[in-house]
Design a protein around this motif. Structure first.
Motif, mmCIF file in Angstrom:
data_model
loop_
_atom_site.group_PDB
_atom_site.id
_atom_site.type_symbol
_atom_site.label_atom_id
_atom_site.label_comp_id
_atom_site.label_asym_id
_atom_site.label_seq_id
_atom_site.Cartn_x
_atom_site.Cartn_y
_atom_site.Cartn_z
ATOM 1 N N UNK A 126 -49.433 10.924 -40.963
ATOM 2 C CA UNK A 126 -48.978 12.027 -40.103
ATOM 3 C C UNK A 126 -47.896 11.567 -39.135
ATOM 4 N N UNK A 127 -48.038 10.353 -38.610
ATOM 5 C CA UNK A 127 -47.045 9.816 -37.676
ATOM 6 C C UNK A 127 -45.738 9.533 -38.400
ATOM 7 N N UNK A 128 -45.843 8.909 -39.549
ATOM 8 C CA UNK A 128 -44.650 8.617 -40.346
ATOM 9 C C UNK A 128 -43.918 9.906 -40.704
ATOM 10 N N UNK A 129 -44.660 10.921 -41.092
ATOM 11 C CA UNK A 129 -44.042 12.202 -41.468
ATOM 12 C C UNK A 129 -43.356 12.846 -40.262
ATOM 13 N N UNK A 130 -44.006 12.827 -39.100
ATOM 14 C CA UNK A 130 -43.425 13.442 -37.902
ATOM 15 C C UNK A 130 -42.126 12.758 -37.495
ATOM 16 N N UNK A 131 -42.105 11.435 -37.558
ATOM 17 C CA UNK A 131 -40.907 10.695 -37.175
ATOM 18 C C UNK A 131 -39.781 10.889 -38.181
ATOM 19 N N UNK A 132 -40.124 10.869 -39.476
ATOM 20 C CA UNK A 132 -39.105 11.083 -40.497
ATOM 21 C C UNK A 132 -38.524 12.483 -40.391
ATOM 22 N N UNK A 133 -39.365 13.440 -40.040
ATOM 23 C CA UNK A 133 -38.877 14.816 -39.867
ATOM 24 C C UNK A 133 -37.906 14.893 -38.686
ATOM 25 N N UNK A 134 -38.257 14.219 -37.587
ATOM 26 C CA UNK A 134 -37.351 14.196 -36.434
ATOM 27 C C UNK A 134 -36.030 13.539 -36.805
ATOM 28 N N UNK A 135 -36.096 12.471 -37.585
ATOM 29 C CA UNK A 135 -34.874 11.787 -38.022
ATOM 30 C C UNK A 135 -34.014 12.702 -38.881
ATOM 31 N N UNK A 136 -34.644 13.402 -39.811
ATOM 32 C CA UNK A 136 -33.898 14.290 -40.711
ATOM 33 C C UNK A 136 -33.296 15.468 -39.956
ATOM 34 N N UNK A 137 -34.071 16.083 -39.093
ATOM 35 C CA UNK A 137 -33.621 17.304 -38.431
ATOM 36 C C UNK A 137 -32.594 17.045 -37.333
ATOM 37 N N UNK A 138 -32.490 15.806 -36.854
ATOM 38 C CA UNK A 138 -31.483 15.506 -35.821
ATOM 39 C C UNK A 138 -30.256 14.829 -36.407
ATOM 40 N N UNK A 139 -30.244 14.623 -37.726
ATOM 41 C CA UNK A 139 -29.098 13.959 -38.347
ATOM 42 C C UNK A 139 -27.852 14.830 -38.183
ATOM 43 N N UNK A 140 -26.805 14.222 -37.648
ATOM 44 C CA UNK A 140 -25.571 14.965 -37.371
ATOM 45 C C UNK A 140 -24.411 13.978 -37.350
ATOM 46 N N UNK A 141 -23.490 14.076 -38.309
ATOM 47 C CA UNK A 141 -22.360 13.137 -38.348
ATOM 48 C C UNK A 141 -21.510 13.143 -37.084
ATOM 49 N N UNK A 142 -21.578 14.247 -36.333
ATOM 50 C CA UNK A 142 -20.764 14.352 -35.123
ATOM 51 C C UNK A 142 -21.525 13.931 -33.867
#
Length: 253
Positions: A126-142
Motif C-alpha cells: 500500500x505504501x509503495x503504491x501510494x508513493x508511486x502514484x504520487x510520483x506518476x501524478x506529479x510528473x511534469x517536464x516543466x
C-alpha cells in the motif's frame, strides 16, 4: 505576545542577513527525532510523533519555496528502519506516509514533482503504491520544484546497486571495467538526474550521516541542529542557511 513579537523580529533579522547571500540550490534533510519529540511533549504513545513529523514537512517545503530552494531531498526511512523496527511502529510510520505525505503531494496546488529513491520492494504494497502514484501524478517536464523522498534507503546499497547496473549494461567485462568511472556510477544512482545536495541538515542533535546520500554528499556542507524534527522552526531553518552562506566551499580543493 512578547515572545511572538521577539520571534517575528528575529526571523525578520535572519531574512535580512540572507539578502543577497549565496544560498543552496539543493537542500537534503534527515528528519530525525519524531519519537523523542513526542516523549518530550508528554504524549503517551511516542509513535504519534511520526504524524506530527509528516505534517511538518508541508511547512518546511513552504520555507524552501519562499527562499528559492527548488530541490529538496528528505530521508524518511532507511532499509534498517523498515526491516528491524517493531512492526507496529513501522506500520504506523507507513500509514503516515500514505495518508499525509503521499496524499498532500498529489494535491493539484502542490508545486513539487515527486521522485523516489530507495528499495521500494522493502515497503508494504500500500505504501509503495501510494508513493508511486504520487510520483506518476506529479510528473511534469516543466516542473521547477523537485522533492526526492528517500525511503527504504541505504547509501551503501545504492552504490552497490549502481555498480551492478553499470556492469549489467556493459556487453563484456573489459568494457564494464573501462567504463567504471565516477560519472558513470552517478548515472546509475537512485537520484540520477538530480543535482548533488549543497547542504545537508540533520535534526535531533545526532551528528552522523546514517548512510544518507553517501555518494552525493561528498562535497556537501553539513549542518546539525539540536531540535527534533517536529519542533524544527523557521528560525532553525534560516540559521542553517546563514551558516551555509558564511562558509567557503572548496569541493575538496
Amino acid at each position: 505576545m512578547l515572545r511572538s513579537f521577539a520571534y517575528a523580529t528575529y526571523t525578520h533579522l535572519l531574512r535580512r542577513q540572507l539578502a543577497g547571500a549565496t544560498l543552496p540550490r539543493h537542500v537534503a534533510m534527515v528528519m530525525d527525532g519524531n519519537r523523542r519529540w513526542a516523549r518530550q511533549m508528554g504524549f503517551g504513545d511516542p509513535r504519534v510523533g511520526h504524524r506530527y513529523g509528516a505534517e511538518h514537512l508541508d511547512e518546511v517545503l513552504g520555507w524552501c519555496a519562499e527562499t528559492g530552494i527548488h530541490h529538496v531531498t528528505v530521508f524518511v526511512a532507511s532499509v534498517d528502519n523498515v526491516r528491524k523496527r517493531d512492526s507496529a511502529e513501522v506500520g504506523n510510520l507507513m500509514r503516515m506516509i500514505e495518508d499525509v505525505v503521499a496524499e498532500r503531494l498529489r494535491h493539484p496546488a502542490s508545486p513539487w514533482q515527486v521522485h523516489l529513491a530507495g528499495r521500494l520492494d522493502v515497503l508494504p504494497d500500500s505504501t509503495r503504491h501510494a508513493l508511486k502514484r504520487a510520483e506518476e501524478e506529479t510528473r511534469n517536464p516543466a516542473a521547477t520544484s523537485h522533492l526526492t523522498i528517500a525511503i527504504g534507503y541505504d547509501g551503501r546499497e545504492e552504490i552497490v546497486d549502481a555498480v551492478r547496473s553499470l556492469l549489467a549494461e556493459a556487453e563484456s567485462l573489459p568494457e564494464a571495467i573501462s567504463s567504471l568511472t565516477a560519472d558513470r556510477i552517478a548515472e546509475h544512482l537512485y537520484t540520477s538526474g538530480s543535482p548533488d545536495p549543497d547542504l545537508v541538515i540533520r535534526t535531533s542533535g545526532e551528528r552522523r550521516m546514517s548512510g544518507f546520500l553517501l555518494w552525493q554528499a561528498a562535497y556537501s556542507e553539513l549542518y546539525f541542529c539540536d531540535v527534533y524534527w517536529p519542533g524544527f522552526r523557521k528560525v532553525d531553518f534560516l540559521r542553517a542557511l546563514r551558516s551555509y552562506a558564511a562558509r567557503h566551499r572548496r569541493f575538496g580543493a
